[in-house]
Design an enzyme around this catalytic site. Structure first.
Site, PDB file in Angstrom:
ATOM      1  N   ASP A   1      -6.248 -13.960   5.290  1.00  0.00           N
ATOM      2  CA  ASP A   1      -5.716 -12.745   5.915  1.00  0.00           C
ATOM      3  C   ASP A   1      -5.883 -12.834   7.436  1.00  0.00           C
ATOM      4  O   ASP A   1      -6.951 -13.204   7.923  1.00  0.00           O
ATOM      5  CB  ASP A   1      -6.493 -11.537   5.367  1.00  0.00           C
ATOM      6  CG  ASP A   1      -5.754 -10.231   5.560  1.00  0.00           C
ATOM      7  OD1 ASP A   1      -5.096 -10.076   6.599  1.00  0.00           O
ATOM      8  OD2 ASP A   1      -5.864  -9.369   4.666  1.00  0.00           O
ATOM      9  N   ILE A   2      -4.824 -12.536   8.149  1.00  0.00           N
ATOM     10  CA  ILE A   2      -4.866 -12.578   9.618  1.00  0.00           C
ATOM     11  C   ILE A   2      -4.768 -11.164  10.206  1.00  0.00           C
ATOM     12  O   ILE A   2      -5.602 -10.738  10.998  1.00  0.00           O
ATOM     13  CB  ILE A   2      -3.718 -13.459  10.178  1.00  0.00           C
ATOM     14  CG1 ILE A   2      -3.793 -14.879   9.606  1.00  0.00           C
ATOM     15  CG2 ILE A   2      -3.743 -13.479  11.713  1.00  0.00           C
ATOM     16  CD1 ILE A   2      -5.063 -15.641   9.904  1.00  0.00           C
TER      17      ILE A   2
ATOM     18  N   THR B   1       0.854  -1.196   0.000  1.00  0.00           N
ATOM     19  CA  THR B   1       0.000   0.000   0.000  1.00  0.00           C
ATOM     20  C   THR B   1       0.889   1.246   0.000  1.00  0.00           C
ATOM     21  O   THR B   1       0.643   2.212  -0.737  1.00  0.00           O
ATOM     22  CB  THR B   1      -0.923  -0.010   1.241  1.00  0.00           C
ATOM     23  OG1 THR B   1      -1.560  -1.287   1.323  1.00  0.00           O
ATOM     24  CG2 THR B   1      -1.976   1.075   1.165  1.00  0.00           C
TER      25      THR B   1
ATOM     26  N   LYS C   1       2.886  -8.345   9.973  1.00  0.00           N
ATOM     27  CA  LYS C   1       3.306  -6.968   9.682  1.00  0.00           C
ATOM     28  C   LYS C   1       2.613  -5.960  10.601  1.00  0.00           C
ATOM     29  O   LYS C   1       3.246  -5.033  11.095  1.00  0.00           O
ATOM     30  CB  LYS C   1       3.145  -6.592   8.212  1.00  0.00           C
ATOM     31  CG  LYS C   1       1.965  -7.184   7.463  1.00  0.00           C
ATOM     32  CD  LYS C   1       2.104  -6.945   5.946  1.00  0.00           C
ATOM     33  CE  LYS C   1       0.939  -7.511   5.178  1.00  0.00           C
ATOM     34  NZ  LYS C   1       1.070  -7.377   3.742  1.00  0.00           N
TER      35      LYS C   1
ATOM     36  N   ASP D   1     -61.761 -35.982 -21.880  1.00  0.00           N
ATOM     37  CA  ASP D   1     -61.071 -35.875 -23.179  1.00  0.00           C
ATOM     38  C   ASP D   1     -59.761 -36.672 -23.252  1.00  0.00           C
ATOM     39  O   ASP D   1     -59.423 -37.216 -24.310  1.00  0.00           O
ATOM     40  CB  ASP D   1     -60.842 -34.392 -23.558  1.00  0.00           C
ATOM     41  CG  ASP D   1     -60.084 -33.613 -22.503  1.00  0.00           C
ATOM     42  OD1 ASP D   1     -59.870 -34.153 -21.393  1.00  0.00           O
ATOM     43  OD2 ASP D   1     -59.698 -32.454 -22.779  1.00  0.00           O
TER      44      ASP D   1
ATOM     45  N   LYS E   1     -14.662  -2.753  16.923  1.00  0.00           N
ATOM     46  CA  LYS E   1     -15.060  -2.844  18.336  1.00  0.00           C
ATOM     47  C   LYS E   1     -14.989  -1.462  18.990  1.00  0.00           C
ATOM     48  O   LYS E   1     -15.847  -1.091  19.775  1.00  0.00           O
ATOM     49  CB  LYS E   1     -14.123  -3.815  19.065  1.00  0.00           C
ATOM     50  CG  LYS E   1     -14.308  -3.807  20.588  1.00  0.00           C
ATOM     51  CD  LYS E   1     -13.480  -4.868  21.261  1.00  0.00           C
ATOM     52  CE  LYS E   1     -13.505  -4.668  22.780  1.00  0.00           C
ATOM     53  NZ  LYS E   1     -13.572  -5.902  23.521  1.00  0.00           N
TER      54      LYS E   1
ATOM     55  N   PHE F   1     -55.587 -36.269 -11.656  1.00  0.00           N
ATOM     56  CA  PHE F   1     -56.863 -36.800 -12.167  1.00  0.00           C
ATOM     57  C   PHE F   1     -57.244 -36.146 -13.495  1.00  0.00           C
ATOM     58  O   PHE F   1     -56.671 -35.131 -13.888  1.00  0.00           O
ATOM     59  CB  PHE F   1     -57.973 -36.676 -11.131  1.00  0.00           C
ATOM     60  CG  PHE F   1     -58.353 -35.261 -10.724  1.00  0.00           C
ATOM     61  CD1 PHE F   1     -58.760 -34.303 -11.645  1.00  0.00           C
ATOM     62  CD2 PHE F   1     -58.344 -34.899  -9.373  1.00  0.00           C
ATOM     63  CE1 PHE F   1     -59.135 -33.027 -11.264  1.00  0.00           C
ATOM     64  CE2 PHE F   1     -58.713 -33.618  -8.990  1.00  0.00           C
ATOM     65  CZ  PHE F   1     -59.099 -32.686  -9.928  1.00  0.00           C
TER      66      PHE F   1
ATOM     67  N   HIS G   1     -33.052 -32.601 -19.421  1.00  0.00           N
ATOM     68  CA  HIS G   1     -33.702 -31.387 -18.917  1.00  0.00           C
ATOM     69  C   HIS G   1     -34.689 -31.690 -17.788  1.00  0.00           C
ATOM     70  O   HIS G   1     -35.839 -31.270 -17.820  1.00  0.00           O
ATOM     71  CB  HIS G   1     -34.386 -30.618 -20.048  1.00  0.00           C
ATOM     72  CG  HIS G   1     -33.397 -30.060 -21.026  1.00  0.00           C
ATOM     73  ND1 HIS G   1     -33.315 -28.727 -21.322  1.00  0.00           N
ATOM     74  CD2 HIS G   1     -32.430 -30.656 -21.753  1.00  0.00           C
ATOM     75  CE1 HIS G   1     -32.339 -28.527 -22.192  1.00  0.00           C
ATOM     76  NE2 HIS G   1     -31.796 -29.684 -22.456  1.00  0.00           N
TER      77      HIS G   1
END
Ligand SMILES: NC(=O)c1ncn([C@@H]2O[C@H](COP(=O)(O)O)[C@@H](O)[C@H]2O)c1NC=O
Length: 492
Positions: free
Chosen positions: A123-124, A34, A63, A446, A135, A441, A256
């Site tokens: 990442d720690i 950075t 770091k 038909d 916090k 049903f 499908h």
């Protein structure tokens, strides 16, 4: 002078943000990468090592993990003892923390990611600073999302970084670290697999596994072939669910989400042959499940056509040797027995629906013949097969079957007679061995009439329509045997 600590993996917008902070009289501290980015753009920034008096070590594993950082972030400015402790130890207050984390999710989304790469991307130091500053949100501003940079500058400029605003940043942090940790759990427990895409290439997708049982698709052992696609997983599951319903050797071909051919036989090779004959056109590019070990004879038949996925409880070594010669086939080993999940879920906007699985299997002695004509012994066998299959076909579902295999399947039409017409059209031949099964049903007579005209002489259906009598009369008129099950099997 106020201090801001900037340590970001995603450098989007960080230069402009840092410049604004400098202009607002913040003294900037950063970690290696950075700091480099900021200096490349002429932003005055110091190294966090100036605060910690300690170098970054072990390729950046440590770091910012230092009391000179965390004391400066966590001190409650309203507690004099906290400030005294800092004073005694020469720790300076940090007022603003800008952190975004190693890109764990992006890293594990890569199909070729190694476990080592995933581990290095946990990442720690970042989450530790985020959680500490969140916090202490009453005193420290925490910015985890580059999209918030402009709003933060605006609030500071106008002296409006009040309790509500700080709290909103705090909530964002814990939501973020929560999500981040869940991604780690998911990756290492193999619970979530990122898929290449969803139903279509423009849809991102993942497979969230709730079971590793060897009788499930999630717990299946893939013996050969490319990774399963989203559609493969769904179709494979549909094929598995249906083939499991048979105790005799059975084979199911799915396209499908609907079965296109289902066959049973004395042997698994015969069952597959029957499933293939049921519809030798639709099976192309399909998903095939078999409920017994795939032997050499079956493998030869499977190999002769293009299939996306084969699912079976086991494969003989000769079968495996034959099938693995095909690069594009995926072979899954799934057990056919064992406990089943009893519930199923489907999402809707704003929630999801849960229901019991439709697992009830009816035997012929639980069904009632309602016509003058009675089914023949062979037709009773066809009824069993057809009634088992119709449960797995999307409504409105009509299945034509004989005692060996399906003959024609009509799926997912918006009216029942439409599905019946499709099933009849797909049938190569209709004789006295063929029965018609309907998942719901008949609202009117038909469909029975359509069946009669096609030469069908036996029908199985749930019954329960106020016009049942009309359907029974129509069946009697044509000498059709009609069986009612009293149980419907809609599948939406
Ligand atoms: N180990 C540490 O003390 C530590 N402190 C900050 N980080 C992370 O390092 C990244 C920034 O590193 P750089 O400024 O070197 O590009 C950020 O994503 C930040 O969350 C750390 N890295 C991992 O844990």
């Amino acid at each position: 002078m106020k201090k801001a600590l900037l340590s970001v993996s995603d450098k989007t917008g960080i230069v402009e943000f840092a410049k604004e902070l400098s202009a607002l009289d913040y003294e900037l501290y950063s970690t290696g990468g950075t700091k480099k980015t900021l200096e490349a753009h002429d932003v005055a920034v110091k190294s966090v090592s100036e605060l910690t008096q300690f170098p970054e070590i072990m390729d950046g594993r440590v770091k910012t993990l230092h009391p000179h950082i965390h004391g400066g972030i966590l001190a409650d400015r309203d507690v004099p003892e906290h400030l005294e402790a800092l004073n005694e130890l020469g720790i300076e207050l940090i007022d603003l923390v800008v952190v975004n984390l190693y890109p764990f999710e992006q890293t594990v989304a890569r199909p070729d990611v190694t476990e080592e790469e995933a581990i290095e991307n946990i990442d720690i130091g970042g989450p530790t600073m985020l959680r500490a500053s969140a916090k202490n949100f009453k005193h420290v501003l925490t910015v985890v999302d580059p999209a918030d940079y402009a709003a933060v500058i605006d609030k500071i400029k106008h002296d409006q970084a009040d309790y509500q605003f700080r709290k909103s940043l705090m909530l964002k942090v814990f939501d973020h670290t929560n999500h981040y940790d869940a991604a780690i759990v998911n990756f290492f427990s193999n619970k979530v697999t990122t898929l290449r895409y969803g139903e279509n290439p423009q849809q991102a997708a993942r497979f969230v596994k709730t079971s590793a049982a060897p009788n499930t698709i999630a717990g299946a052992r893939q013996l050969h072939g490319k990774a399963l696609s989203y559609n493969n997983i769904k179709d494979a599951d549909a094929a598995l669910q249906l083939v499991k319903q048979f105790s005799v050797p059975a084979a199911v071909a799915v396209k499908h989400m609907n079965p296109c051919g289902v066959g049973t036989g004395e042997t698994i090779a015969e069952a597959f042959q029957h499933a293939y004959e049921a519809d030798d056109q639709s099976i192309f590019g399909g998903i095939v499940s078999l409920n017994k070990e795939v032997d050499k004879e079956t493998a030869e038949q499977l190999k002769a056509i293009f299939l996306e996925v084969v699912i079976a409880p086991s494969y003989s070594s000769e079968a495996l040797e034959l099938l693995t010669q095909k690069k594009n086939i995926r072979l899954l080993e799934v057990q056919m027995h064992g406990d089943e999940e009893t519930e199923e879920f489907v999402s809707v906007s704003g929630g999801y629906l849960v229901q019991d699985k439709d697992q009830k299997v009816l035997s012929p002695d639980e069904m009632t013949v309602v016509t003058k004509a009675q089914p023949t012994a062979e037709q009773w066998q066809a009824i069993e097969l057809g009634w088992t299959v119709v449960k797995s076909v999307k409504s409105n579902a009509i299945v034509l079957a004989n005692d060996k295999h399906t003959v024609g399947i009509g799926a997912g039409q918006m009216n029942r007679v439409g599905s019946a017409k499709i099933a009849i059209e797909r049938a190569a031949a209709i004789d006295d061995h063929v029965i018609m099964a309907s998942d719901g049903f008949f609202p009117m007579s038909d469909t029975v009439e359509t069946a009669a005209l096609a030469g069908i002489t036996c029908i199985v259906q749930p019954g329960g329509s106020i016009k049942d009598q009309e359907s029974i009369d129509m069946a009697d008129k044509h000498g059709i045997a009609m069986v009612m099950t009293g149980m419907r099997h809609f599948k939406h």
